[in-house]
Design a protein around this motif. Sequence first.
Motif, PDB file in Angstrom:
ATOM      1  N   SER A 113       0.888  -1.159  -0.222  1.00 38.38           N
ATOM      2  CA  SER A 113      -0.065   0.026  -0.080  1.00 38.38           C
ATOM      3  C   SER A 113       0.737   1.136  -0.087  1.00 38.38           C
ATOM      4  CB  SER A 113      -0.857   0.036   1.146  1.00 38.38           C
ATOM      5  OG  SER A 113      -0.145   0.127   2.448  1.00 38.38           O
ATOM      6  N   ALA A 114       0.257   2.127  -0.309  1.00 33.36           N
ATOM      7  CA  ALA A 114       1.057   3.482  -0.136  1.00 33.36           C
ATOM      8  C   ALA A 114       1.574   4.183   1.147  1.00 33.36           C
ATOM      9  CB  ALA A 114       0.023   4.821  -0.764  1.00 33.36           C
ATOM     10  N   THR A 115       0.848   3.672   2.030  1.00 34.99           N
ATOM     11  CA  THR A 115       1.412   3.912   3.437  1.00 34.99           C
ATOM     12  C   THR A 115       2.577   3.191   3.607  1.00 34.99           C
ATOM     13  OG1 THR A 115      -0.086   2.287   4.457  1.00 34.99           O
ATOM     14  CG2 THR A 115      -0.806   4.785   4.565  1.00 34.99           C
ATOM     15  N   ASP A 116       2.641   2.014   3.325  1.00 36.70           N
ATOM     16  CA  ASP A 116       3.986   1.030   3.498  1.00 36.70           C
ATOM     17  C   ASP A 116       5.188   1.549   2.785  1.00 36.70           C
ATOM     18  OD1 ASP A 116       2.575  -0.739   4.951  1.00 36.70           O
ATOM     19  OD2 ASP A 116       2.348  -1.908   3.247  1.00 36.70           O
ATOM     20  N   GLU A 117       4.986   2.420   1.613  1.00 36.88           N
ATOM     21  CA  GLU A 117       5.966   2.720   0.801  1.00 36.88           C
ATOM     22  C   GLU A 117       6.485   4.421   1.402  1.00 36.88           C
ATOM     23  OE1 GLU A 117       4.993   3.121  -3.278  1.00 36.88           O
ATOM     24  OE2 GLU A 117       4.272   0.932  -3.120  1.00 36.88           O
ATOM     25  N   ARG A 118       5.652   4.963   2.015  1.00 33.60           N
ATOM     26  CA  ARG A 118       6.098   6.162   2.838  1.00 33.60           C
ATOM     27  C   ARG A 118       7.203   6.046   3.544  1.00 33.60           C
ATOM     28  NH1 ARG A 118       1.174   9.329   5.219  1.00 33.60           N
ATOM     29  NH2 ARG A 118       0.827   6.989   5.624  1.00 33.60           N
ATOM     30  N   PRO A 119       8.411   6.998   3.665  1.00 31.54           N
ATOM     31  CA  PRO A 119       9.475   7.074   4.465  1.00 31.54           C
ATOM     32  C   PRO A 119       8.839   7.331   5.793  1.00 31.54           C
ATOM     33  CG  PRO A 119       9.601   8.766   2.993  1.00 31.54           C
ATOM     34  CD  PRO A 119       8.438   7.975   2.607  1.00 31.54           C
ATOM     35  N   MET A 120       9.659   6.927   6.839  1.00 33.20           N
ATOM     36  CA  MET A 120       9.203   7.067   8.259  1.00 33.20           C
ATOM     37  C   MET A 120       9.760   8.702   8.561  1.00 33.20           C
ATOM     38  SD  MET A 120      10.489   5.138  11.565  1.00 33.20           S
ATOM     39  CE  MET A 120      10.006   3.597  10.942  1.00 33.20           C
ATOM     40  N   ARG A 121       8.842   9.374   9.198  1.00 32.49           N
ATOM     41  CA  ARG A 121       9.102  10.582   9.662  1.00 32.49           C
ATOM     42  C   ARG A 121      10.325  10.597  10.729  1.00 32.49           C
ATOM     43  NH1 ARG A 121       3.650  11.190  12.066  1.00 32.49           N
ATOM     44  NH2 ARG A 121       4.843  11.667  13.917  1.00 32.49           N
ATOM     45  N   ALA A 122      11.052  11.695  10.702  1.00 33.80           N
ATOM     46  CA  ALA A 122      12.050  11.868  11.383  1.00 33.80           C
ATOM     47  C   ALA A 122      11.951  11.694  13.019  1.00 33.80           C
ATOM     48  CB  ALA A 122      12.714  13.266  11.107  1.00 33.80           C
ATOM     49  N   ASP A 123      10.792  12.263  13.484  1.00 33.13           N
ATOM     50  CA  ASP A 123      10.467  11.899  14.891  1.00 33.13           C
ATOM     51  C   ASP A 123      10.088  10.543  15.077  1.00 33.13           C
ATOM     52  OD1 ASP A 123       8.136  12.396  13.484  1.00 33.13           O
ATOM     53  OD2 ASP A 123       7.039  12.809  15.175  1.00 33.13           O
ATOM     54  N   ALA A 124       9.545   9.908  14.036  1.00 31.57           N
ATOM     55  CA  ALA A 124       9.181   8.517  14.479  1.00 31.57           C
ATOM     56  C   ALA A 124      10.517   7.554  14.094  1.00 31.57           C
ATOM     57  CB  ALA A 124       8.308   7.973  13.283  1.00 31.57           C
ATOM     58  N   ARG A 125      11.290   8.060  13.414  1.00 30.68           N
ATOM     59  CA  ARG A 125      12.734   7.282  13.595  1.00 30.68           C
ATOM     60  C   ARG A 125      13.515   7.785  14.754  1.00 30.68           C
ATOM     61  NH1 ARG A 125      13.170   9.779   8.415  1.00 30.68           N
ATOM     62  NH2 ARG A 125      14.564  11.215   9.134  1.00 30.68           N
ATOM     63  N   ARG A 126      13.356   8.709  15.109  1.00 30.66           N
ATOM     64  CA  ARG A 126      13.980   9.160  16.617  1.00 30.66           C
ATOM     65  C   ARG A 126      13.357   8.171  17.723  1.00 30.66           C
ATOM     66  NH1 ARG A 126      14.217  14.316  14.782  1.00 30.66           N
ATOM     67  NH2 ARG A 126      12.031  14.881  15.882  1.00 30.66           N
ATOM     68  N   ASN A 127      12.083   8.411  17.692  1.00 27.58           N
ATOM     69  CA  ASN A 127      11.280   7.474  18.691  1.00 27.58           C
ATOM     70  C   ASN A 127      11.632   5.983  18.586  1.00 27.58           C
ATOM     71  OD1 ASN A 127      10.116   9.447  20.265  1.00 27.58           O
ATOM     72  ND2 ASN A 127       8.289   9.160  18.850  1.00 27.58           N
TER      73      ASN A 127
END
Length: 186
Positions: free
Chosen positions: A2-16
Amino acid sequence: MSATDERPMRADARRNRRRVLDAARAAFEEEGADVQMENIAKRAGVGVGTIYRHFPTKQALIDELTDQWMDDGAVNAAKALRIDDAWEALATFVRLSSEVMARNRGLREIYSDVSKPIEDAGHDHPELRANVGRLLDRAHEAGALRTDVGFTEFQALMCGLAIVTTYTAPGLHHVYADVILKGLRR
């Protein structure tokens, strides 16, 4: 996908996610698999929901940590491979592994589960297997390692090292590593 699976992780989500993994690693090393997710969340400074957004189950988190620990083992085996003397290289890897196990309750618990081989539990690591295989091959070629010890036997001994390190007095891991090495020596 799906399109949501392809979206890169946001910076704050990566930090978390990184904070969760760092906190979980420390918690599992100290407390083992019994550590509560709430404890990990508190260490990471996030809510429990944040952990579950990144890792849907506790087992998923343990699996991620196990992959990291296997990566670390592969690095330690690679360091040992840089030692010219084949026996010393293997002995260095065994001693490094015993030091890591002495500090890491979570890793000891994974290696102590004798119900199935590591790879059958979903924790096979090709680079670690290849590096350890090269250490064993070199020691065989040098005539330093018993001919009846292959990868499977070596893996069983390392699991045994985890078990005795778990259930005996702290600080004796080096003694057990030396006993294993004496038994491996040709």
